[in-house]
Design an enzyme around this catalytic site. Structure first.
Site, PDB file in Angstrom:
ATOM      1  N   LEU A 213       0.826  -1.220   0.000  1.00 37.90           N
ATOM      2  CA  LEU A 213       0.000   0.000   0.000  1.00 37.90           C
ATOM      3  C   LEU A 213       0.855   1.263   0.000  1.00 37.90           C
ATOM      4  O   LEU A 213       0.629   2.179  -0.789  1.00 37.90           O
ATOM      5  CB  LEU A 213      -0.911   0.013   1.239  1.00 37.90           C
ATOM      6  CG  LEU A 213      -2.163  -0.863   1.163  1.00 37.90           C
ATOM      7  CD1 LEU A 213      -2.892  -0.838   2.494  1.00 37.90           C
ATOM      8  CD2 LEU A 213      -3.075  -0.384   0.030  1.00 37.90           C
ATOM      9  N   VAL A 214       1.846   1.303   0.899  1.00 38.31           N
ATOM     10  CA  VAL A 214       2.696   2.493   0.975  1.00 38.31           C
ATOM     11  C   VAL A 214       3.546   2.617  -0.297  1.00 38.31           C
ATOM     12  O   VAL A 214       3.659   3.697  -0.880  1.00 38.31           O
ATOM     13  CB  VAL A 214       3.589   2.456   2.238  1.00 38.31           C
ATOM     14  CG1 VAL A 214       4.624   3.575   2.219  1.00 38.31           C
ATOM     15  CG2 VAL A 214       2.724   2.569   3.496  1.00 38.31           C
TER      16      VAL A 214
ATOM     17  N   ALA B 188       4.013   9.333  10.449  1.00 39.64           N
ATOM     18  CA  ALA B 188       3.794   9.319   8.991  1.00 39.64           C
ATOM     19  C   ALA B 188       4.220  10.657   8.373  1.00 39.64           C
ATOM     20  O   ALA B 188       5.377  11.037   8.488  1.00 39.64           O
ATOM     21  CB  ALA B 188       2.355   8.973   8.669  1.00 39.64           C
TER      22      ALA B 188
ATOM     23  N   GLY C 271      -9.626  -1.490   9.105  1.00 38.89           N
ATOM     24  CA  GLY C 271      -8.254  -1.594   8.596  1.00 38.89           C
ATOM     25  C   GLY C 271      -7.261  -0.780   9.407  1.00 38.89           C
ATOM     26  O   GLY C 271      -6.135  -0.546   8.962  1.00 38.89           O
TER      27      GLY C 271
ATOM     28  N   ASP D 178       4.785  -1.169  18.733  1.00 40.08           N
ATOM     29  CA  ASP D 178       4.903  -0.131  17.709  1.00 40.08           C
ATOM     30  C   ASP D 178       5.269   1.211  18.358  1.00 40.08           C
ATOM     31  O   ASP D 178       6.121   1.958  17.857  1.00 40.08           O
ATOM     32  CB  ASP D 178       3.567  -0.026  16.957  1.00 40.08           C
ATOM     33  CG  ASP D 178       3.491   1.185  16.043  1.00 40.08           C
ATOM     34  OD1 ASP D 178       4.179   1.165  15.000  1.00 40.08           O
ATOM     35  OD2 ASP D 178       2.768   2.144  16.371  1.00 40.08           O
TER      36      ASP D 178
ATOM     37  N   LYS E 149       8.840   3.521  18.053  1.00 40.95           N
ATOM     38  CA  LYS E 149       8.900   4.950  17.721  1.00 40.95           C
ATOM     39  C   LYS E 149       9.661   5.730  18.798  1.00 40.95           C
ATOM     40  O   LYS E 149      10.451   6.621  18.494  1.00 40.95           O
ATOM     41  CB  LYS E 149       7.480   5.503  17.549  1.00 40.95           C
ATOM     42  CG  LYS E 149       6.819   4.968  16.266  1.00 40.95           C
ATOM     43  CD  LYS E 149       5.339   5.300  16.191  1.00 40.95           C
ATOM     44  CE  LYS E 149       4.752   4.777  14.877  1.00 40.95           C
ATOM     45  NZ  LYS E 149       3.277   4.778  14.880  1.00 40.95           N
TER      46      LYS E 149
ATOM     47  N   GLY F 269      -1.583   5.702   7.423  1.00 40.16           N
ATOM     48  CA  GLY F 269      -2.256   5.752   6.136  1.00 40.16           C
ATOM     49  C   GLY F 269      -1.220   5.840   5.032  1.00 40.16           C
ATOM     50  O   GLY F 269      -0.165   6.453   5.200  1.00 40.16           O
TER      51      GLY F 269
END
Lengths: 361, 361
Positions: B12-13, B146, B205, B219, B223, B345
């Site tokens: 997707l990315v 992101a 999703g 996660d 970070k 996203g």
């Protein structure tokens, strides 16, 4: 090879820039070759040692008009990869010289809003000079929000194909302070008078010497002009720059001609009842007053005005001190991308300038 | 001269990166010379035309191991100013190859957190490769938040001499969505069950195929590791990377071994009462639950955990959807510098990658 830096302007921001230029993280990329103020210039192609004594330019400098400085910078440029002039003045003479400086092959970094927020004649002349030589840049992160990453974020959104619908925010640190205190989300029992808060802001150094400049909204209108011009294909007409932005002035009629800031605050008292009435009406609706700027790319409008926001809105709850807050509503960011923090002050403004400098190296 | 780009990863990315690479604003600076996924590679030194058909690599590519791709990229580099590999995989094999890629004179841009959040052995080996050749860069804006300018802002703060005291925020878009809905500032009459909200997030999703990965907090810990390592002279010990970060897992014991995400959500129901009790206790104190990460440079600590915040706090009032919010408390920014917006996203992640690419050109 290190970039050659010429600094024009040695006021509060200029001094903060000089001390950040001396940091090892910056100094390894940049050599200071010239420092000017409105009277004198120190020019040394081999580099000026940092940190400087505060009166260095006064004692060591010679009288050197800007055009001659530009020509000397152009001459030494042949040996260097890049030369950049940092304009930390509030001078329109320097701003008007941007096209000439850029055409001499010298990039510009500026916290000075004048050149980018004035007539489209000057703006277009700057753009033509930039287009003629893609290796030359004009960077101006600190013209909006000081060290906050506002300009770079807007550029990233635009260049990566996002569609910016609306930019809305509290752009003036001074007006933020005034309304955060005059119209807080939770009201005090004995709320302060508008003129008292303006007087307090003046004593704290948050306003210009004459608060009229802040209350007129022109600083906000200049910032909106700069942002609107970065949007592609948005025919927001700004032929006369910030003067084309519909701007509600909070400065009472008749007071704009007063030279004395203290006298201004005294006479402002006569408007206290009017401001109090606006606050009272907002409060009855569960709202606060905030002086905001809006660039609406969908409606093709720009305006700076006093608006009301619900007490639960981020502009009401999360602002404090002299914070700026800027919200980008875009196609990708339907819930807005928001950036908030101190939007004025010498150190944070110098940080925005250095951030630009690091982009050039 | 345009930069040569090799993309590894076509999920997707990766697909969003391909479509942003085709934008005129990007394409004039960058030539795509290679696209790979886990099975095949298309390699074309003269440039691959964009936009690509989705199955291009499947039909046109050849089997080419990563080390051979790196060596081919190194060979064509002699003719180009710069070559960059974009790692949009979640592959530890690619992450482990970073030192080799950098030593081959190839810069890296990555949204992949693995290399920068794992053992200090790998991290130090990457730093050594970067120090050996200052013209090579490793940029990773999109590893945190992101497209939000988190990494660049932290770097600007540090390089301009500010002292970062504390970084605090909601770093997981998934956990933001879950707690914004489970523990809102204004509670609904009939509040939803924790497992129902996790199930809803899964259907939308927002979670990994198995929500355990999100609820474990790893996660967030990754970070925090990336951010903590960007702070200079802060001896926060992270020898094993994110595994060294004290992390409160929200995933009930025994469920971590379940392979099936739907079964995971079903069994999560048994913990609903426990989460409900935590919410109720917070509510009684006028507080909400938020899963946050903190890097405290003064106390030299890092942790990821479920905390309570007053309903008036920005983490309670201004968050919505799957927003990230990150607050930098520094010497200059005593009132914090705050950045907020969608933190996950494909399009916004690709924007962070392109923002890095524009820095390289």
């Amino acid at each position: 090879m290190a970039i050659q830096v010429a600094l024009v302007g040695t006021g509060l921001v200029g001094s903060a820039i000089l001390s950040q230029l001396a940091l090892p993280t910056i100094a390894k990329h940049a050599v200071l070759v010239s420092v000017s103020n409105s009277k004198r210039t120190v020019f040394s192609p081999n580099g000026i040692s940092l940190p400087l004594a505060p009166d260095f330019v006064q004692t060591e400098g010679t009288v050197l008009p800007l055009s001659q400085l530009v020509s000397q910078l152009h001459d030494i440029k042949a040996h260097a990869t890049k030369t950049v002039l940092i304009d930390s003045t509030a001078s329109s003479a320097v701003a008007n010289a941007y096209p000439e400086i850029l055409r001499a092959g010298i990039s510009i970094i500026t916290p000075n809003k004048l050149a980018l927020s004035s007539s489209s004649a000057l703006y277009n002349s700057i753009q033509s000079a930039l287009e003629a030589d893609p290796s030359i840049r004009l960077l101006h992160e600190s013209t909006v929000g000081a060290g906050l990453p506002i300009i770079s974020t807007l550029n990233d959104l635009v260049k990566t194909g996002d569609k910016v619908k609306r930019i809305e925010g509290v752009f003036s640190g001074t007006l933020s302070y005034i309304f955060n205190n005059f119209s807080p989300a939770v009201l005090h029992d004995d709320p302060a008078k508008f003129s008292d808060i303006v007087g307090q802001a003046k004593r704290l150094g948050y306003t210009e010497p004459n608060p009229h400049s802040d209350l007129s909204g022109s600083d906000v209108a200049r910032k909106l002009t700069i942002l609107a011009r970065l949007l592609p294909e948005t025919p927001i007409p700004l032929p006369e720059g910030y003067l084309s932005v519909p701007t509600s002035s909070l400065s009472p009629e008749g007071l704009e001609t007063l030279d004395d800031g203290d006298e201004y605050v005294r006479q402002l008292k006569e408007s206290d009842a009017e401001f109090e009435e606006m606050r009272r009406r907002a409060e009855e609706m569960g709202q606060v007053l905030r002086y905001v700027g809006v660039v609406d790319a969908e409606k093709c409008t720009v305006h700076a005005s006093l608006e009301t926001y619900p007490v639960t809105h981020p502009f009401a709850t999360s602002l404090g001190g002299s914070d700026n807050i800027i919200a980008f509503h875009t196609e990708r960011y339907s819930r807005p991308l928001i950036i908030q923090g101190a939007g004025a002050g010498a150190a944070v403004t110098a940080m925005g300038v250095m951030s630009d400098l690091l982009k050039l190296v």
